[in-house]
Enzyme design. Structure first.
Site, PDB file in Angstrom:
ATOM      1  N   ASP A  52       0.828  -1.200   0.000  1.00  0.00           N
ATOM      2  CA  ASP A  52       0.000   0.000   0.000  1.00  0.00           C
ATOM      3  C   ASP A  52       0.865   1.254   0.000  1.00  0.00           C
ATOM      4  O   ASP A  52       2.088   1.190   0.143  1.00  0.00           O
ATOM      5  CB  ASP A  52      -0.911   0.015   1.232  1.00  0.00           C
ATOM      6  CG  ASP A  52      -1.867  -1.165   1.271  1.00  0.00           C
ATOM      7  OD1 ASP A  52      -2.209  -1.674   0.184  1.00  0.00           O
ATOM      8  OD2 ASP A  52      -2.262  -1.572   2.382  1.00  0.00           O
ATOM      9  N   TYR A 110       6.122  -9.968   6.248  1.00  0.00           N
ATOM     10  CA  TYR A 110       6.095  -8.530   6.524  1.00  0.00           C
ATOM     11  C   TYR A 110       6.686  -8.280   7.904  1.00  0.00           C
ATOM     12  O   TYR A 110       6.529  -9.089   8.819  1.00  0.00           O
ATOM     13  CB  TYR A 110       4.664  -7.991   6.512  1.00  0.00           C
ATOM     14  CG  TYR A 110       4.125  -7.620   5.160  1.00  0.00           C
ATOM     15  CD1 TYR A 110       4.297  -6.329   4.647  1.00  0.00           C
ATOM     16  CD2 TYR A 110       3.421  -8.548   4.389  1.00  0.00           C
ATOM     17  CE1 TYR A 110       3.781  -5.978   3.407  1.00  0.00           C
ATOM     18  CE2 TYR A 110       2.901  -8.202   3.149  1.00  0.00           C
ATOM     19  CZ  TYR A 110       3.086  -6.916   2.671  1.00  0.00           C
ATOM     20  OH  TYR A 110       2.578  -6.575   1.446  1.00  0.00           O
TER      21      TYR A 110
END
Length: 268
Positions: A52, A110
């Site tokens: 994002d 992540y």
């Protein structure tokens, strides 16, 4: 026609995410523009993870198909001469045409970095969330997070606007550890929902500050209480570390080769 895989690093602060979109500068747009300069025709790229806006990547994996005599290993140097300094190609290799950066991945990793120190640190400001108001209890955070391991419906941790058909995914492992003032939240999963990691971290911080209990945290995601999940951690603390495949296609398989040195401690 050959397929080339890239190991890509980028500073997400400068971009509106990975995926191309109108009226916004994205990593995919910049990379495909550079490829156009090489080939003089449109080249479509595919990534292991669609980060994002504001989210970084230390080991994003990308592939593209190209009809060219240029060997696969040469694209890293060629592209780095065309790309801005905020996007770097660490390695490029030719792969089988059946291999896919996204669909061949076994899982993605992540990492979210929280600076829990009393004072701000300019050297890590753009790569961490300075949450200093209270000393976080990382043990409580880890205890609460471990309940999410396995395959579950994470509807509560999905931002609106997602085009996914369902919100079920498999979290292989979650680890939370403190390295001095830094708290490192590592999540490995087969796939991630839109905004998932940042929403999880936002809730875990509330647990660590003892604003909500572990039971409340668990109740919110298990019972899909999306309206109660309002806090989302800032994008700048999140980094797409890497994607893992059944067979390593890159030589740079050691995370320490490309993850920021000051954030390496505690890597597993």
């Amino acid at each position: 026609m050959k397929r080339v895989a890239l190991l890509v690093q980028y500073d997400g602060y400068h971009y509106s995410g990975w995926q191309k979109q109108k009226n916004a500068t994205t990593v995919q747009e910049i990379l495909e523009s550079a490829l156009f300069k090489i080939t003089n025709h449109t080249v479509k790229t595919f990534a292991a993870g669609r980060t994002d806006a504001g989210v970084h990547a230390s080991g994003q994996v990308v592939h593209f198909d190209i009809d060219s005599v240029i060997p696969g290993f040469s694209y890293s140097n060629i592209l780095n001469n065309l790309l801005p300094s905020t996007i770097r190609i660490l390695e490029s290799v030719e792969v089988k045409n059946s291999w896919h950066a996204c669909y061949s991945a076994v899982y993605r990793h992540y990492r979210y970095v929280i600076n829990n120190g009393k004072f701000p640190n300019l050297f890590i400001n753009n790569w961490s969330w300075h949450r200093y108001q209270k000393v976080l209890d990382e043990v409580l955070m880890l205890h609460a997070s471990k309940t999410m391991e396995g395959e579950h419906d994470f509807f509560a941790f999905q931002k609106s606007g997602s085009n996914r058909r369902n919100s079920v995914t498999l979290i292989k492992n979650i680890d939370i550890k403190r390295v001095e003032d830094l708290i490192l939240v590592d999540i490995k999963a087969t796939g991630f929902l839109y905004g998932m990691v940042r929403l999880i971290v936002g809730q875990l911080v509330l647990v660590g500050e003892k604003k909500i209990s572990s039971d409340i945290f668990i109740d919110r995601w298990v019972n899909k209480k999306k309206n109660d999940v309002k806090e989302s951690a800032p994008a700048k603390g999140l980094c797409f570390v890497n994607a893992v495949y059944e067979e390593n296609v890159f030589k740079k398989v050691n995370n320490n080769d490309f993850f920021p040195l000051f954030l390496i401690n505690g890597f597993s």
